[in-house]
Structure formats: C-alpha cells, structure tokens
Write a protein that holds these residues in place. Structure first.
Motif, PDB file in Angstrom:
ATOM      1  N   ALA A  35       5.501  19.931  -2.711  1.00 22.86           N
ATOM      2  CA  ALA A  35       5.950  18.547  -2.887  1.00 22.86           C
ATOM      3  C   ALA A  35       4.745  17.612  -2.949  1.00 22.86           C
ATOM      4  O   ALA A  35       3.752  17.803  -2.236  1.00 22.86           O
ATOM      5  N   LYS A  36       4.843  16.639  -3.841  1.00 20.59           N
ATOM      6  CA  LYS A  36       3.812  15.607  -3.936  1.00 20.59           C
ATOM      7  C   LYS A  36       4.563  14.295  -3.862  1.00 20.59           C
ATOM      8  O   LYS A  36       5.499  14.087  -4.617  1.00 20.59           O
ATOM      9  N   ALA A  37       4.180  13.457  -2.946  1.00 17.51           N
ATOM     10  CA  ALA A  37       4.976  12.239  -2.793  1.00 17.51           C
ATOM     11  C   ALA A  37       4.129  11.072  -2.355  1.00 17.51           C
ATOM     12  O   ALA A  37       2.953  11.227  -1.974  1.00 17.51           O
ATOM     13  N   PHE A  55       2.872  26.274 -11.928  1.00 23.60           N
ATOM     14  CA  PHE A  55       3.652  25.454 -10.997  1.00 23.60           C
ATOM     15  C   PHE A  55       4.990  25.065 -11.623  1.00 23.60           C
ATOM     16  O   PHE A  55       6.031  25.101 -10.977  1.00 23.60           O
ATOM     17  N   ARG A  56       4.937  24.704 -12.917  1.00 21.05           N
ATOM     18  CA  ARG A  56       6.179  24.322 -13.601  1.00 21.05           C
ATOM     19  C   ARG A  56       7.161  25.495 -13.649  1.00 21.05           C
ATOM     20  O   ARG A  56       8.345  25.327 -13.443  1.00 21.05           O
ATOM     21  N   ARG A  57       6.599  26.698 -13.928  1.00 20.38           N
ATOM     22  CA  ARG A  57       7.470  27.878 -13.997  1.00 20.38           C
ATOM     23  C   ARG A  57       8.131  28.100 -12.637  1.00 20.38           C
ATOM     24  O   ARG A  57       9.320  28.349 -12.544  1.00 20.38           O
ATOM     25  N   ALA A  77      -1.221  16.211 -11.687  1.00 16.37           N
ATOM     26  CA  ALA A  77      -0.972  17.101 -12.825  1.00 16.37           C
ATOM     27  C   ALA A  77      -0.462  18.425 -12.279  1.00 16.37           C
ATOM     28  O   ALA A  77      -0.892  18.873 -11.222  1.00 16.37           O
ATOM     29  N   ARG A  78       0.490  19.019 -13.001  1.00 17.54           N
ATOM     30  CA  ARG A  78       1.039  20.289 -12.529  1.00 17.54           C
ATOM     31  C   ARG A  78       0.734  21.394 -13.524  1.00 17.54           C
ATOM     32  O   ARG A  78       0.888  21.200 -14.734  1.00 17.54           O
ATOM     33  N   SER A  79       0.319  22.532 -13.031  1.00 19.33           N
ATOM     34  CA  SER A  79      -0.061  23.631 -13.914  1.00 19.33           C
ATOM     35  C   SER A  79       1.186  24.278 -14.514  1.00 19.33           C
ATOM     36  O   SER A  79       2.293  24.077 -14.028  1.00 19.33           O
ATOM     37  N   LYS A 104       0.004   4.453 -15.437  1.00 17.50           N
ATOM     38  CA  LYS A 104       0.565   5.460 -14.523  1.00 17.50           C
ATOM     39  C   LYS A 104      -0.052   5.232 -13.142  1.00 17.50           C
ATOM     40  O   LYS A 104      -1.102   4.578 -13.029  1.00 17.50           O
ATOM     41  N   SER A 105       0.582   5.793 -12.156  1.00 16.54           N
ATOM     42  CA  SER A 105       0.033   5.677 -10.809  1.00 16.54           C
ATOM     43  C   SER A 105      -1.111   6.674 -10.638  1.00 16.54           C
ATOM     44  O   SER A 105      -1.041   7.796 -11.158  1.00 16.54           O
ATOM     45  N   GLY A 106      -2.140   6.268  -9.909  1.00 18.90           N
ATOM     46  CA  GLY A 106      -3.259   7.175  -9.638  1.00 18.90           C
ATOM     47  C   GLY A 106      -2.832   8.360  -8.791  1.00 18.90           C
ATOM     48  O   GLY A 106      -3.540   9.356  -8.698  1.00 18.90           O
ATOM     49  N   PRO A 118       3.254  10.969 -22.109  1.00 21.42           N
ATOM     50  CA  PRO A 118       2.833  12.376 -22.101  1.00 21.42           C
ATOM     51  C   PRO A 118       3.199  13.057 -20.784  1.00 21.42           C
ATOM     52  O   PRO A 118       3.775  12.420 -19.892  1.00 21.42           O
ATOM     53  N   THR A 119       2.847  14.308 -20.619  1.00 19.89           N
ATOM     54  CA  THR A 119       3.205  15.020 -19.389  1.00 19.89           C
ATOM     55  C   THR A 119       2.425  14.451 -18.192  1.00 19.89           C
ATOM     56  O   THR A 119       1.322  13.930 -18.354  1.00 19.89           O
ATOM     57  N   ASP A 120       3.037  14.566 -17.045  1.00 13.17           N
ATOM     58  CA  ASP A 120       2.393  14.189 -15.778  1.00 13.17           C
ATOM     59  C   ASP A 120       1.861  12.755 -15.748  1.00 13.17           C
ATOM     60  O   ASP A 120       0.678  12.512 -15.508  1.00 13.17           O
ATOM     61  N   VAL A 121       2.743  11.820 -16.019  1.00 17.69           N
ATOM     62  CA  VAL A 121       2.363  10.413 -15.886  1.00 17.69           C
ATOM     63  C   VAL A 121       3.317   9.680 -14.934  1.00 17.69           C
ATOM     64  O   VAL A 121       3.191   8.483 -14.727  1.00 17.69           O
ATOM     65  N   GLY A 122       4.308  10.410 -14.424  1.00 17.68           N
ATOM     66  CA  GLY A 122       5.249   9.800 -13.487  1.00 17.68           C
ATOM     67  C   GLY A 122       6.521   9.266 -14.137  1.00 17.68           C
ATOM     68  O   GLY A 122       7.150   8.362 -13.595  1.00 17.68           O
ATOM     69  N   LYS A 123       6.929   9.864 -15.268  1.00 19.54           N
ATOM     70  CA  LYS A 123       8.164   9.413 -15.941  1.00 19.54           C
ATOM     71  C   LYS A 123       9.385   9.626 -15.050  1.00 19.54           C
ATOM     72  O   LYS A 123      10.165   8.708 -14.803  1.00 19.54           O
ATOM     73  N   SER A 124       9.547  10.872 -14.574  1.00 24.10           N
ATOM     74  CA  SER A 124      10.726  11.189 -13.757  1.00 24.10           C
ATOM     75  C   SER A 124      10.734  10.341 -12.488  1.00 24.10           C
ATOM     76  O   SER A 124      11.792   9.919 -12.027  1.00 24.10           O
ATOM     77  N   THR A 125       9.547  10.089 -11.941  1.00 23.62           N
ATOM     78  CA  THR A 125       9.454   9.288 -10.719  1.00 23.62           C
ATOM     79  C   THR A 125       9.889   7.846 -10.984  1.00 23.62           C
ATOM     80  O   THR A 125      10.629   7.259 -10.195  1.00 23.62           O
ATOM     81  N   LEU A 126       9.462   7.288 -12.104  1.00 19.61           N
ATOM     82  CA  LEU A 126       9.856   5.912 -12.440  1.00 19.61           C
ATOM     83  C   LEU A 126      11.367   5.823 -12.696  1.00 19.61           C
ATOM     84  O   LEU A 126      12.020   4.861 -12.278  1.00 19.61           O
ATOM     85  N   MET A 130       0.855  -1.197   0.000  1.00 17.33           N
ATOM     86  CA  MET A 130       0.000   0.000   0.000  1.00 17.33           C
ATOM     87  C   MET A 130       0.884   1.238   0.000  1.00 17.33           C
ATOM     88  O   MET A 130       2.062   1.152   0.302  1.00 17.33           O
ATOM     89  N   GLU A 131       0.281   2.368  -0.340  1.00 18.64           N
ATOM     90  CA  GLU A 131       1.068   3.595  -0.223  1.00 18.64           C
ATOM     91  C   GLU A 131       0.267   4.730   0.388  1.00 18.64           C
ATOM     92  O   GLU A 131      -0.957   4.784   0.295  1.00 18.64           O
ATOM     93  N   LEU A 132       0.997   5.642   1.027  1.00 25.71           N
ATOM     94  CA  LEU A 132       0.409   6.854   1.576  1.00 25.71           C
ATOM     95  C   LEU A 132       0.817   7.991   0.643  1.00 25.71           C
ATOM     96  O   LEU A 132       2.004   8.182   0.371  1.00 25.71           O
TER      97      LEU A 132
END
Ligand SMILES: Nc1ncnc2c1ncn2[C@@H]1O[C@H](COP(=O)(O)OP(=O)(O)OP(=O)(O)O)[C@@H](O)[C@H]1O
Ligand SMILES: [Mg+2]
Length: 425
Positions: free
Chosen positions: A60-62, A292-294, A287-289, A281-283, A122-130, A20-22
């Motif tokens: 931060a989103k984790a 937020f990216r700037r 998504a980052r605006s 992708k993980s639920g 595509p953007t915001d699917v968790g590429k960098s996280t993976l 499980m994850e928090l």
C-alpha cells in the motif's frame, strides 16, 4: 495481524501543520497501523476517525492529508515515510468546487444535468486517486456521483478484464476502498484495451447509454453527474479511445494530469465547450512496476473469490459441458482479403465464438453473462459474476469451477477471459 498494537513494534509520531501530508509505503509483510491522535485528516477524500487504528497491508502507498493540522501515529516498520508541504490538493479541491457548482446549477433546474468529468493522463500520475477523492468529496456533500471505471487493468470497482459503473453513496473505506454494492459490470476479457480496441469502445458506448438512461430515470444521479477513470494508455489507439469515451459520455470536463502534450492534443481535437484543465501530479504518487501490477491484479481476483482479507470462502463444483455454453468475444485477426464477403474486421473483433472446453481452459477466469443465449446481444450484456476454471475432465465432460456463490450458476452463458488465476489457497 490484528489492529491491536503488537509487542516490539516501532511507533512514530508526526505533527502536521495545515495543508501538509504524511506519505508512506508499506513494506512486504510489515503491515502498518495509522491512527489520528488529534485534529482532522483524510486519506484520499475519506475523513479519518480519531483514535481508530487503520491497517495498511503490503504494497500500500498512501498519503494522509490535513486541511487544518493534525497529529498522527504510525505503528510498524515504515522505512519510507515522510511529511510533505508541496501537494496539489488545493488544485484538486478547486476542481471539486467547480464540479459542485455545476451540480448546484443543475439542481436548481438551470441545466438539465450535472457535470460529467473524465480524469486522464499517463500511467502512475494519480488518476485513480483523484477519481476516488472527487467521488469522496461529492459523497460527503450527499451527492450520488456515478463512478465510471474504464481501467480494465487496475479498476477499483470490479476484477481485471472488466469495465464497470458504480453509484457512490459514501466515500471509499480507508482500508477497503469503495463499497461494492450492486456495481454494473461488463465483460472485456483482457487487461489492456489494445487487445481488442473495437470491443473496448463498444463497451464504453454501452456504459454511456446505460448511464444516460439512468439519468433519465433518476434525477439525483443526473444532477450528481459522473467521474470517469481511464487507463494510462494515451497514445495512438489509446488516445482515440479517450476521444471516443469523451464523445460517448458527452463529457463537460476533462482533467489531464501531468502531461502537457495530451492536454494540447485534447484541446485541439475536442469541441471548445469541453472544459479541459491541466493539473500537476502529486510528488507522492509512486510508480509501480509491471510485476507489482500483475500481483495487484492477482490480489483483486483473489479478493473477488475470498473477500477482503479472506473474509469469505468460495465454492467449488462441477459443471457438465452440456450445462453451459462457453464463448470468447473476438475471432483472431485475419487479413482483410480472407474475411467472408461483406464482413469487416470490426465485426470479426466483436464476433461471439463458441469454445469447446479443453485442458487449456484451466485457470482461466470466465464471466457469467446475463445474456440468455448467443442470439442475445452478448457483447453489450452485463455480467452477474465470475468463476475460475480449476480442472477440465474431457472424458467425463466435466468442468470444475471456483465460484463465490454455491451452485447453480445464475446464468449458463460463460465468456472466457484472457486472464488466468491460480488458486493457491
Ligand atoms: N499523494 C500521495 N502520496 C503517496 N502515495 C500516493 C499519493 N497519491 C497517490 N498515491 C499512490 O500512488 C499509487 C499510484 O496512484 P494511482 O493508482 O492513483 O495512479 P494512476 O495514475 O491511476 O495509475 P495507473 O496508470 O496505473 O492507473 C497508488 O498506490 C496510490 O495509492
Ligand atoms: Mg489508475
């Protein structure tokens, strides 16, 4: 805020069963402290130490994931925090296991090199996280994977506007990210590959050459292979840039996150020996605006000059116009009929154009190139670091810059980025 508990703060406890994850998001100016009370848990591939307080800052989103079950504590205001049972972590672990199998085959000498994997989507699917997860798992097994960062907007290795390579010795720090000792960084100059796609592809080819050479000299790096992070631009020229990178690096594995269409296109256009897998992708990926990216790009530049959480202080000094040579890569596009005879648009995009310093240079980030002069291959030279122009005095012929190190600059050839940083400190 220190990592100590402050009076009046809310404390929430969570009991997680296996797998499980928090997940949580940090509200503006409401840092959160995370503590593992018992069991085992990890954040994006990095194991947590029990009874240590980890601080997560604004934005931060984790996710804290546990393979075997654990108890966690969050301190501070966490409006968005919840536990989830549905995660793609088992798929991701299987990818890691398959890559590790390929590394073992290579280390036995059955193959001359380990896996070269690329994560796309595509953007915001968790590429960098993976990518962070796979690098972390490999490092935990003692591998020396090379992280290739091709995201010029939100890279994990170097400031925006650059491409980079990093030999990952240990998993990323939970709070700070990867340890950035001696990354190899290349100038691109903007936060979207589309602003000069010829230059982008050229630098990618250069990275691939350098990585190949490293593999020839370093058996451990060759066996460990590489993991390539990409941008979320997967259509048109962005798609072609992915094909270009896959070819340049001779990738063996491509992990496509969350887009069947991209998966089908890559299967159609790449040779059959490239193993292409489609994963969900993980639920939890948020998504980052644009805004937020700037802001996170700005934070990345600030962190380059001021260190993580402002641990350093940059230097400010003047440079005489005559002491430095300033260039920009890529002349503005002109109609083909107006190009000098024998010159292609491609050469135009890779042209090294001298710049006369003026007031419009203020706030621009400049790369300090390792090239010795314009006669060198400036486009393919790596960079020593960055400065930001804080003032230009044309009358006195002086340029004031902010620099992480005291003067003198290690090199005098500077490349202008189309990226600004306003130093408000
Ligand atoms: N399982 C998860 N739970 C909660 N947050 C997550 C999870 N996985 C990733 N995140 C967060 O979601 C955000 C987006 O993830 P990530 O940066 O990996 O996406 P990306 O596909 O690389 O995006 P981009 O296209 O901008 O490069 C990050 O802030 C990350 O920390
Ligand atoms: Mg990313």
């Amino acid at each position: 805020m220190s990592n100590a508990l402050q009076a009046g703060e809310a404390v929430q406890k969570f009991k997680l069963e296996k797998e499980m994850e928090l997940r949580f998001e940090v509200e503006p100016r409401q840092p959160l402290l995370l503590e593992l009370l018992c069991g085992f848990a990890e954040v994006f591939g990095t194991e947590l130490t029990r009874n240590k307080r980890y601080r997560f800052d604004t934005g931060a989103k984790a996710a804290v994931f546990t393979w075997h079950g654990c108890e966690l504590q969050l301190t501070g205001r966490a409006d968005v925090s919840y536990t989830a049972r549905e995660t793609p972590m088992l798929f991701y672990l299987n990818v890691h296991a398959a890559l590790e199998q390929m590394r073992r085959t290579a280390s036995r000498g059955d193959e001359d090199r380990g896996p070269r994997a690329m994560v796309v989507g595509p953007t915001d699917v968790g590429k960098s996280t993976l990518v962070r997860l796979l690098c972390g798992y490999a490092a935990r097994l003692g591998r020396r994977v090379t992280l290739v960062e091709m995201d010029v907007g939100q890279g994990a290795v170097s400031p925006p506007g650059t491409l980079a390579m990093l030999s990952v010795e240990r998993p990323a720090d939970v709070e700070e990210g990867f340890s950035l000792q001696a990354p190899l960084v290349y100038h691109f100059g903007s936060t979207t590959p589309g602003s000069n796609i010829k230059l982008y592809n050229k630098v990618v080819s250069r990275l691939a050459d350098v990585f190949n050479r490293r593999c020839e000299l370093n058996r451990r790096a060759a066996v460990s292979g590489c993991i390539i992070n990409t941008t979320g631009w997967v259509r048109g020229a962005g798609y072609h840039a992915l094909i270009h990178a896959a070819t340049a690096f001779e990738v063996d594995v491509i992990i496509v996150l969350d887009q069947e269409r991209l998966f089908t296109e890559l299967r159609r256009d790449l040779p059959h020996f490239v193993n292409i897998v489609l994963l969900p992708k993980s639920g939890g990926v948020a998504a980052r605006s644009k805004e937020f990216r700037r802001e996170s790009r700005d934070d990345a530049i600030r962190q380059y000059f001021y260190g993580f959480r402002g641990a350093f202080f940059p230097h400010a000094f003047d440079l005489r116009f005559t002491d430095v040579k300033i260039y920009k890569i890529g002349a503005p596009a002109i109609p083909a009929s107006c190009l000098p005879l024998g010159m292609s648009q491609e050469e135009n995009q890779l042209k090294v154009v001298p710049i006369t310093p003026g007031r419009d240079l203020v706030h621009h980030v400049l790369s300090v190139s390792m090239a010795n002069g314009p006669q060198d291959n400036v486009v393919e030279a790596n960079v020593a670091g960055f400065v930001v122009v804080t003032a230009v005095d044309s009358d006195r012929g002086l340029l004031t810059v902010l620099s992480p190190a005291p003067r003198p600059l290690p090199q005098t050839l500077l490349l202008v980025m189309d990226i600004r940083f306003v130093d408000l400190k």
